[in-house]
Design a protein around this motif. Structure first.
Motif, mmCIF file in Angstrom:
data_model
loop_
_atom_site.group_PDB
_atom_site.id
_atom_site.type_symbol
_atom_site.label_atom_id
_atom_site.label_comp_id
_atom_site.label_asym_id
_atom_site.label_seq_id
_atom_site.Cartn_x
_atom_site.Cartn_y
_atom_site.Cartn_z
ATOM 1 N N SER A 1 0.833 -1.193 0.000
ATOM 2 C CA SER A 1 0.000 0.000 0.000
ATOM 3 C C SER A 1 0.869 1.244 0.000
ATOM 4 O O SER A 1 2.031 1.221 0.373
ATOM 5 N N ASN A 2 0.265 2.343 -0.453
ATOM 6 C CA ASN A 2 0.945 3.624 -0.495
ATOM 7 C C ASN A 2 0.270 4.582 0.467
ATOM 8 O O ASN A 2 -0.935 4.783 0.406
ATOM 9 N N LEU A 3 1.058 5.197 1.335
ATOM 10 C CA LEU A 3 0.537 6.148 2.295
ATOM 11 C C LEU A 3 0.198 7.444 1.577
ATOM 12 O O LEU A 3 1.030 8.028 0.898
ATOM 13 N N ARG B 1 -1.274 11.252 6.534
ATOM 14 C CA ARG B 1 -1.054 10.964 7.950
ATOM 15 C C ARG B 1 -1.350 12.261 8.695
ATOM 16 O O ARG B 1 -0.713 13.275 8.449
ATOM 17 N N THR C 1 -4.459 7.619 9.284
ATOM 18 C CA THR C 1 -3.856 7.498 7.952
ATOM 19 C C THR C 1 -4.876 7.093 6.902
ATOM 20 O O THR C 1 -5.909 6.494 7.223
ATOM 21 N N GLN D 1 -4.353 5.021 3.216
ATOM 22 C CA GLN D 1 -3.423 4.326 2.335
ATOM 23 C C GLN D 1 -4.195 3.798 1.139
ATOM 24 O O GLN D 1 -5.342 3.382 1.271
ATOM 25 N N SER E 1 -4.400 0.843 -1.609
ATOM 26 C CA SER E 1 -3.901 -0.506 -1.855
ATOM 27 C C SER E 1 -3.777 -0.745 -3.360
ATOM 28 O O SER E 1 -4.286 0.026 -4.172
ATOM 29 N N CYS F 1 -7.305 4.319 8.706
ATOM 30 C CA CYS F 1 -7.026 3.819 10.055
ATOM 31 C C CYS F 1 -6.883 4.990 11.012
ATOM 32 O O CYS F 1 -6.285 6.009 10.669
ATOM 33 N N ASN G 1 -5.489 1.973 15.556
ATOM 34 C CA ASN G 1 -5.475 0.903 14.560
ATOM 35 C C ASN G 1 -6.851 0.317 14.273
ATOM 36 O O ASN G 1 -6.968 -0.857 13.931
ATOM 37 N N CYS H 1 -9.417 0.161 11.583
ATOM 38 C CA CYS H 1 -9.289 0.406 10.146
ATOM 39 C C CYS H 1 -10.524 -0.050 9.392
ATOM 40 O O CYS H 1 -11.236 -0.957 9.826
#
Length: 67
Positions: free
Chosen positions: A4-6, A9, A15, A17, A19, A27, A31, A33
């Motif tokens: 995945s790419n962030l 944030r 965050t 992300q 996929s 998330c 945590n 999500c």
């Protein structure tokens, strides 16, 4: 989960992300999500996680006047 790419944030640690299959993983700092299908809905979910409210409920709260 696939690589995945962030994208985002926040200062609170939440965050977003993206996929490889095109979905967005949102998330919070604890945590918790969830997946969404669009960046727009990911931003809405992130705002709800950060503020604790989801539109239109957040607009229904007003500061009580003391007069």
């Amino acid at each position: 989960m696939a690589k995945s790419n962030l994208l985002v944030r926040t200062a609170h640690g939440a965050t977003i992300q993206k996929s490889e299959d095109g979905r967005f993983l949102v998330c919070d700092s604890d945590n918790y999500c969830l997946f969404t299908r669009s960046l727009y809905s990911a931003e809405i979910e992130l705002e709800a996680m950060e503020s604790g409210f989801l539109f239109p409920y957040s607009t229904a709260f007003r500061q009580a006047s003391t007069t």
